[in-house]
Design a protein around this motif. Sequence first.
Motif, PDB file in Angstrom:
ATOM      1  N   GLU A 115      47.782  90.492   2.599  1.00  0.00           N
ATOM      2  CA  GLU A 115      47.425  89.219   1.951  1.00  0.00           C
ATOM      3  C   GLU A 115      47.953  88.040   2.762  1.00  0.00           C
ATOM      4  OE1 GLU A 115      48.854  89.285  -2.064  1.00  0.00           O
ATOM      5  OE2 GLU A 115      47.785  91.131  -2.523  1.00  0.00           O
ATOM      6  N   LEU A 116      49.191  88.138   3.192  1.00  0.00           N
ATOM      7  CA  LEU A 116      49.787  87.067   3.990  1.00  0.00           C
ATOM      8  C   LEU A 116      49.112  86.966   5.357  1.00  0.00           C
ATOM      9  CD1 LEU A 116      51.916  84.907   3.685  1.00  0.00           C
ATOM     10  CD2 LEU A 116      53.613  86.521   4.554  1.00  0.00           C
ATOM     11  N   ASP A 117      48.738  88.109   5.931  1.00  0.00           N
ATOM     12  CA  ASP A 117      47.989  88.095   7.196  1.00  0.00           C
ATOM     13  C   ASP A 117      46.677  87.325   7.043  1.00  0.00           C
ATOM     14  OD1 ASP A 117      49.936  89.633   8.435  1.00  0.00           O
ATOM     15  OD2 ASP A 117      48.805  91.508   8.293  1.00  0.00           O
ATOM     16  N   ILE A 118      46.004  87.524   5.916  1.00  0.00           N
ATOM     17  CA  ILE A 118      44.729  86.826   5.667  1.00  0.00           C
ATOM     18  C   ILE A 118      44.964  85.320   5.526  1.00  0.00           C
ATOM     19  CG2 ILE A 118      42.878  86.518   3.967  1.00  0.00           C
ATOM     20  CD1 ILE A 118      42.461  88.905   5.817  1.00  0.00           C
ATOM     21  N   VAL A 119      46.007  84.927   4.822  1.00  0.00           N
ATOM     22  CA  VAL A 119      46.338  83.498   4.681  1.00  0.00           C
ATOM     23  C   VAL A 119      46.546  82.873   6.051  1.00  0.00           C
ATOM     24  CG1 VAL A 119      48.110  81.877   3.879  1.00  0.00           C
ATOM     25  CG2 VAL A 119      47.263  83.655   2.339  1.00  0.00           C
ATOM     26  N   HIS A 120      47.364  83.508   6.879  1.00  0.00           N
ATOM     27  CA  HIS A 120      47.630  82.978   8.223  1.00  0.00           C
ATOM     28  C   HIS A 120      46.358  82.943   9.067  1.00  0.00           C
ATOM     29  CE1 HIS A 120      51.850  82.672   7.501  1.00  0.00           C
ATOM     30  NE2 HIS A 120      52.044  83.973   7.410  1.00  0.00           N
ATOM     31  N   CYS A 121      45.553  83.981   8.940  1.00  0.00           N
ATOM     32  CA  CYS A 121      44.303  84.087   9.696  1.00  0.00           C
ATOM     33  C   CYS A 121      43.346  82.944   9.352  1.00  0.00           C
ATOM     34  CB  CYS A 121      43.686  85.444   9.382  1.00  0.00           C
ATOM     35  SG  CYS A 121      42.080  85.757  10.082  1.00  0.00           S
ATOM     36  N   VAL A 122      43.146  82.690   8.060  1.00  0.00           N
ATOM     37  CA  VAL A 122      42.226  81.634   7.633  1.00  0.00           C
ATOM     38  C   VAL A 122      42.771  80.254   8.013  1.00  0.00           C
ATOM     39  CG1 VAL A 122      41.121  80.534   5.639  1.00  0.00           C
ATOM     40  CG2 VAL A 122      41.212  83.031   5.792  1.00  0.00           C
ATOM     41  N   ASN A 123      44.066  80.030   7.818  1.00  0.00           N
ATOM     42  CA  ASN A 123      44.645  78.734   8.183  1.00  0.00           C
ATOM     43  C   ASN A 123      44.587  78.500   9.695  1.00  0.00           C
ATOM     44  OD1 ASN A 123      45.166  77.715   5.618  1.00  0.00           O
ATOM     45  ND2 ASN A 123      47.101  78.808   5.472  1.00  0.00           N
ATOM     46  N   ALA A 124      44.765  79.549  10.494  1.00  0.00           N
ATOM     47  CA  ALA A 124      44.625  79.413  11.952  1.00  0.00           C
ATOM     48  C   ALA A 124      43.176  79.089  12.321  1.00  0.00           C
ATOM     49  CB  ALA A 124      45.083  80.697  12.642  1.00  0.00           C
ATOM     50  N   PHE A 125      42.225  79.650  11.585  1.00  0.00           N
ATOM     51  CA  PHE A 125      40.808  79.334  11.797  1.00  0.00           C
ATOM     52  C   PHE A 125      40.568  77.842  11.566  1.00  0.00           C
ATOM     53  CE2 PHE A 125      36.701  78.641   9.621  1.00  0.00           C
ATOM     54  CZ  PHE A 125      35.836  78.955  10.650  1.00  0.00           C
ATOM     55  N   PHE A 126      41.097  77.304  10.480  1.00  0.00           N
ATOM     56  CA  PHE A 126      40.931  75.879  10.196  1.00  0.00           C
ATOM     57  C   PHE A 126      41.555  75.027  11.294  1.00  0.00           C
ATOM     58  CE2 PHE A 126      40.648  76.957   5.450  1.00  0.00           C
ATOM     59  CZ  PHE A 126      39.278  76.816   5.430  1.00  0.00           C
ATOM     60  N   GLU A 127      42.764  75.353  11.692  1.00  0.00           N
ATOM     61  CA  GLU A 127      43.446  74.587  12.735  1.00  0.00           C
ATOM     62  C   GLU A 127      42.700  74.678  14.067  1.00  0.00           C
ATOM     63  OE1 GLU A 127      47.645  75.220  13.259  1.00  0.00           O
ATOM     64  OE2 GLU A 127      47.939  75.360  11.085  1.00  0.00           O
ATOM     65  N   GLY A 128      42.287  75.874  14.430  1.00  0.00           N
ATOM     66  CA  GLY A 128      41.623  76.090  15.712  1.00  0.00           C
ATOM     67  C   GLY A 128      40.261  75.435  15.818  1.00  0.00           C
ATOM     68  N   HIS A 129      39.618  75.212  14.682  1.00  0.00           N
ATOM     69  CA  HIS A 129      38.301  74.577  14.675  1.00  0.00           C
ATOM     70  C   HIS A 129      38.340  73.140  14.149  1.00  0.00           C
ATOM     71  CE1 HIS A 129      37.220  78.848  14.958  1.00  0.00           C
ATOM     72  NE2 HIS A 129      36.107  78.415  15.545  1.00  0.00           N
ATOM     73  N   ALA A 130      39.541  72.600  14.001  1.00  0.00           N
ATOM     74  CA  ALA A 130      39.744  71.226  13.520  1.00  0.00           C
ATOM     75  C   ALA A 130      38.974  70.971  12.228  1.00  0.00           C
ATOM     76  CB  ALA A 130      39.369  70.211  14.598  1.00  0.00           C
ATOM     77  N   LEU A 131      39.110  71.900  11.275  1.00  0.00           N
ATOM     78  CA  LEU A 131      38.441  71.796   9.975  1.00  0.00           C
ATOM     79  C   LEU A 131      39.467  71.537   8.882  1.00  0.00           C
ATOM     80  CD1 LEU A 131      36.141  74.930  10.347  1.00  0.00           C
ATOM     81  CD2 LEU A 131      35.401  72.548  10.430  1.00  0.00           C
ATOM     82  N   GLN A 132      39.010  70.837   7.843  1.00  0.00           N
ATOM     83  CA  GLN A 132      39.886  70.618   6.697  1.00  0.00           C
ATOM     84  C   GLN A 132      39.748  71.795   5.740  1.00  0.00           C
ATOM     85  OE1 GLN A 132      38.685  66.700   5.253  1.00  0.00           O
ATOM     86  NE2 GLN A 132      40.773  66.068   5.706  1.00  0.00           N
ATOM     87  N   GLY A 133      40.880  72.357   5.407  1.00  0.00           N
ATOM     88  CA  GLY A 133      40.901  73.472   4.477  1.00  0.00           C
ATOM     89  C   GLY A 133      42.284  74.087   4.475  1.00  0.00           C
TER      90      GLY A 133
END
Length: 150
Positions: free
Chosen positions: A5-23
Amino acid sequence: MGDFELDIVHCVNAFFEGHALQGFAYRLKQHKYSTQYVDVLVDSLDPRYYCAIECKSLKGKKIYFSQHFHEDKNGVHQVDAITDFLRRTGRRGYLAVEFRGGSGRKNEAYLMPWETLLTYWGSEAGIAIGDFSSGIQLERQSDAYILNSL
């Protein structure tokens, strides 16, 4: 064993940061006397990323509806409860599954849209690892999963 679960949280937040998206993705802690509909919530003003993710980590090559999902005290199956939660909140749903390979084998993880899961629900006993190929595969780099698209 890690905390998927924590891996998924980090994964999704890294996706937002890496693509300069708000979320922002965050994990809901389960408490003894409160209902937890899903494991991870993702909030974003962009409706594409306003979603909920149920996480399952298991050994084997198939996730079973009777074994890996539960029923609540009123006999409501977890798949039905999550489906209702998604309908009520307007969130997009995903099932995140980590298939743990065991000793010497690497883990594989996928995101399956909830609508796809529902095509198996009621007609199949479960979903095989090969059926997740139509979803989103999470790449494993070092000690983290990488999400390339959502």
